[in-house]
Design a protein around this motif. Structure first.
Motif: not given
Length: 135
Positions: A10-11, A16-18, A38-39, A43-44
């Motif tokens: 799940l984004a 700013r993470q999955i 994430l930096a 999105e997708k």
């Protein structure tokens, strides 16, 4: 969802993470498994044929919003996370640009030896060879 149906990704754009959840295929129940920081704002997401997780990431969310309003380009970043072996490896940057070549990439996936990148603001699809280390 992973090809075997056992994991859900799940984004979480604003954080700013999955997020990663394990999935019980019989009941459909989800169980927290972990996260990938994430930096940029993901999105997708896409799962590649080899099981890699691909993410289009907005390194600069403000620039992406300006781009949607027609006020200039936004950077594009496509990341690949190899298939898990005791968890995910560090995300690998596969494509990064400042928006000059391709603005606000919102989807990236690999097919064969090529990377395909889409955007909600571009009127074209970017197709480029995958770097040798990521194929």
């Amino acid at each position: 969802v992973s090809a075997d149906g056992l994991r859900l990704y799940l984004a979480e754009t604003s954080a700013r993470q999955i997020l990663i959840f394990d999935r019980d295929t019989e009941s459909g129940s989800l169980y927290w498994s972990g996260l990938i920081e994430l930096a940029g704002a993901p999105e997708k997401l896409d799962i590649g044929a080899d099981g890699s997780l691909w993410a289009a990431v907005q390194p600069n969310s403000w620039a992406a919003m300006r781009d949607l309003a027609g006020a200039g380009p936004a950077p594009t970043m496509i990341l690949r996370m190899p298939p898990p072996v005791n968890g995910f490896l560090k995300p690998q940057s596969v494509y990064v640009n400042d928006g000059g070549e391709f603005s606000a990439g919102s989807l990236g996936t690999a097919y064969g030896e090529r990377l395909y990148v889409g955007s909600t603001t571009e009127k074209k699809l970017l197709i480029c060879p995958l770097p040798a280390a990521n194929s």
